[in-house]
Enzyme design. Structure first.
Site, mmCIF file in Angstrom:
data_model
loop_
_atom_site.group_PDB
_atom_site.id
_atom_site.type_symbol
_atom_site.label_atom_id
_atom_site.label_comp_id
_atom_site.label_asym_id
_atom_site.label_seq_id
_atom_site.Cartn_x
_atom_site.Cartn_y
_atom_site.Cartn_z
ATOM 1 N N THR A 1 13.263 -8.597 1.779
ATOM 2 C CA THR A 1 11.908 -8.690 1.252
ATOM 3 C C THR A 1 10.837 -8.590 2.333
ATOM 4 O O THR A 1 9.886 -7.817 2.215
ATOM 5 C CB THR A 1 11.734 -10.015 0.486
ATOM 6 O OG1 THR A 1 12.696 -10.066 -0.564
ATOM 7 C CG2 THR A 1 10.338 -10.140 -0.098
ATOM 8 N N ASP B 1 5.294 -15.862 -1.063
ATOM 9 C CA ASP B 1 4.307 -15.909 0.015
ATOM 10 C C ASP B 1 4.498 -14.754 0.984
ATOM 11 O O ASP B 1 3.537 -14.134 1.451
ATOM 12 C CB ASP B 1 4.347 -17.258 0.741
ATOM 13 C CG ASP B 1 5.717 -17.649 1.281
ATOM 14 O OD1 ASP B 1 6.538 -16.765 1.584
ATOM 15 O OD2 ASP B 1 5.971 -18.863 1.417
ATOM 16 N N HIS C 1 19.006 -10.965 -8.484
ATOM 17 C CA HIS C 1 19.868 -11.934 -7.807
ATOM 18 C C HIS C 1 20.592 -12.840 -8.799
ATOM 19 O O HIS C 1 21.768 -13.154 -8.629
ATOM 20 C CB HIS C 1 19.037 -12.819 -6.869
ATOM 21 C CG HIS C 1 18.597 -12.142 -5.616
ATOM 22 N ND1 HIS C 1 19.475 -11.632 -4.698
ATOM 23 C CD2 HIS C 1 17.353 -11.902 -5.120
ATOM 24 C CE1 HIS C 1 18.796 -11.104 -3.687
ATOM 25 N NE2 HIS C 1 17.510 -11.241 -3.922
ATOM 26 N N HIS D 1 12.787 -2.901 -1.296
ATOM 27 C CA HIS D 1 14.206 -2.577 -1.100
ATOM 28 C C HIS D 1 14.814 -2.311 -2.467
ATOM 29 O O HIS D 1 14.155 -2.471 -3.498
ATOM 30 C CB HIS D 1 14.963 -3.723 -0.406
ATOM 31 C CG HIS D 1 14.780 -5.058 -1.088
ATOM 32 N ND1 HIS D 1 15.373 -5.363 -2.300
ATOM 33 C CD2 HIS D 1 14.061 -6.154 -0.739
ATOM 34 C CE1 HIS D 1 15.021 -6.590 -2.652
ATOM 35 N NE2 HIS D 1 14.218 -7.093 -1.723
#
Length: 552
Positions: free
Chosen positions: A81, A164, A295, A337
């Protein structure tokens, strides 16, 4: 009638400036937009985009009328990320930005916690890797928003995301407003007030969590994907995102999180009056639900199908709200990604070589093996540092140089002999390798690792796992699939640009996410110099115009 000398001179000048009779006028370069909207859909692989693109009818359908590059690349090996987001608006690869991973280790760091988070201020005593004081301190590059504000301080640079690190890496150092999600709602940098838009968006989301929500509708084209899969004891494949009352994780791992972020983005356009004056603004929007769902449930089942249908609606809502405000805006959409589906489903779908990783590749097990083979242990602390099964491995700095060399040699030999390891490189090998310059689809594994390598932050040894090895030995609740490999299922992402009035086209040739920033800088007429970017400017007008150069 005789012309005066002044009239003849004027006629001559005009004849030189005008095209010859019968020649078309040169294309006019479009004026700079008032607002750049940069959307990152976390874990939206080129494969997912290709599979579902014909189903889109709203926001993602409109973007396909623009400049479509279906074979974009996050070209580096560390497909995570933080590195991925760092490339999008800086135009440079991780080797140059310093963002080599989501996390890395600094064995010589003074604090006990040697683990460093990519978006933390390690100089702040209150910061730790698991409770970071969020900062862009580690980002060694300027974003598009940073460049805009340097050119004109009246420009505003705004970023919002669930994560964040997505907001920080796309916003950069000179951010006027940035928000990300925490259990209590949207928050910002320490010491900065939370504005009315974020307060309202937080209250709405928290009320939804408290109340709960019914299962989401299943589009007819998603129903055939409803097949139950046992991923290490986690039953996935048939979910519909019913939200139990008071269960925040069910809100986060659902399309509702993206909708909350997009609604906040619209509210910030109004609160900060983005795109309303001559100073252009940047709004970065990180939509992370695709990643969380990938995930938690894998990217191949009914759940992801529903997510992409809802994502299309969410982006459609965002664009419609910008239209309603009559803003002159440019949209770029890409991903940080890709992703790889759970091995249990891969095996059912003609990919029997997909396997879960061997736990002996975990750092703790490797450290035990190194001590057994070399007899070397540090006076205190671990022998090896690192996360997961691949990536960077750091050797304790408490060892003598000779002992560190022995451990490195033994570690490389052990890793190279493992059948699940594709390549192993030492820091010396990568530091001596040239930065890749060819097309990213043709890069070697060493090229990909080099593009992620920073000699100040990368490990003593870098490990790349074989294709189709899932670096999760046993799936756990909320973590059955992941990304982070050097293979194209993790590197390839779509890149789409859209602006009203620009002629659209589709270009299947590979480009890189580092091409985005120089392309937008050209649209904005920002002054840049050779060497500012690793990428190149893309001509985004499919007609005779050229957005990179030409008459203004």
């Amino acid at each position: 009638m005789r012309l005066s000398r002044a009239a003849m001179l004027l006629t001559g000048i005009l004849s030189l400036a005008a095209p010859a009779m019968g020649e078309p006028a040169p294309p006019v370069r479009p004026p700079p937009p008032r607002l750049i909207v940069a959307i990152s859909v976390d874990q939206l692989s080129a494969d997912l985009f290709a599979h579902y693109r014909r189903r889109f009818t709203q926001g993602l359908a409109r973007l396909q009328d623009g400049a479509v590059f279906p074979s974009g690349f996050q070209s580096h090996a560390a497909t995570e990320t933080c590195p991925g987001h760092s490339t999008i608006l800086t135009g440079v690869r991780p080797a140059r930005s310093g963002i080599i991973a989501n996390d890395w280790y600094e064995p010589a760091l003074a604090r006990t916690d040697k683990h460093v988070y990519c978006a933390e201020d390690v100089t702040n005593p209150a910061s730790s890797s698991d409770r970071p004081v969020v900062s862009a301190r580690h980002l060694n590059a300027r974003t598009l928003g940073d460049r805009l504000k340097a050119a004109n301080p009246a420009s505003r640079n705004v970023a919002v995301s669930y994560k964040d690190r997505a907001a920080v890496m796309m916003g950069g150092h000179a951010i006027d407003a940035a928000y990300w999600w925490r259990p209590a709602g949207f928050i910002s940098f320490d010491g900065l007030p939370v504005g009315p838009a974020a307060v309202s968006a937080s209250r709405t989301a928290i009320a939804t969590i408290a109340k709960g929500a019914p299962a989401m509708p299943v589009p007819s084209w998603c129903a055939p994907l409803a097949r139950k899969i046992d991923a290490s004891g986690n039953m996935i494949g048939e979910g519909r995102f019913a939200l139990e009352r008071g269960k925040a994780p069910g809100f986060i791992a659902s399309p509702r999180m993206d909708a909350a972020v997009a609604n906040l983005a619209v509210a910030l356009v109004d609160e900060l009056q983005l795109g309303r004056d001559a100073a252009p603004d940047v709004l970065s929007v990180g939509l992370s639900a695709t990643d969380v769902i990938g995930h938690t449930l894998g990217p191949g089942g009914q759940e992801m199908c529903i997510q992409l249908a809802e994502l299309d609606k969410t982006i459609g809502m965002l664009l419609a709200q910008l239209d309603r405000r009559r803003l002159d805006y440019v949209v770029v959409l890409t991903a940080d990604h890709g992703g790889f589906d759970v091995v249990e489903r891969q095996r059912q779908q003609a990919y029997p070589r997909a396997v879960r990783g061997d736990s002996n590749l975990l750092v703790g097990e490797l450290a035990k093996a190194m001590t057994a083979s070399t007899g070397i242990t540090p006076p205190s602390g671990p022998l090896l540092y690192g996360d997961g099964m691949g990536g960077d491995r750091y050797i304790s700095r408490l060892l003598s140089p000779a002992d560190r060399a022995k451990v490195s040699e033994a570690l490389v030999a052990r890793l190279k002999s493992h059948p699940q390891v594709a390549a192993v490189f030492t820091s010396r090998e990568l530091s001596q390798a040239p930065l890749p310059s060819a097309s990213p689809q043709d890069w070697s594994l060493k090229d990909r690792a080099r593009a992620s390598f920073d000699p100040q932050r990368s490990g003593d040894v870098v490990v790349l796992l074989e294709r189709a090895v899932m670096p999760i030995p046993v799936g756990a609740r909320g973590y059955v699939a992941t990304h982070g490999s050097p293979w194209d299922y993790d590197r390839r992402v779509p890149i789409l640009f859209w602006r009203r009035g620009l002629a659209g086209f589709e270009q299947p040739a590979p480009i890189e996410t580092v091409d985005i920033a120089p392309s937008l800088a050209a649209l904005l007429r920002l002054d840049t110099t050779d060497g500012d970017f690793d990428g190149r400017c893309l001509d985004l007008d499919g007609g005779e115009g050229n957005t990179c150069e030409g008459p203004r």
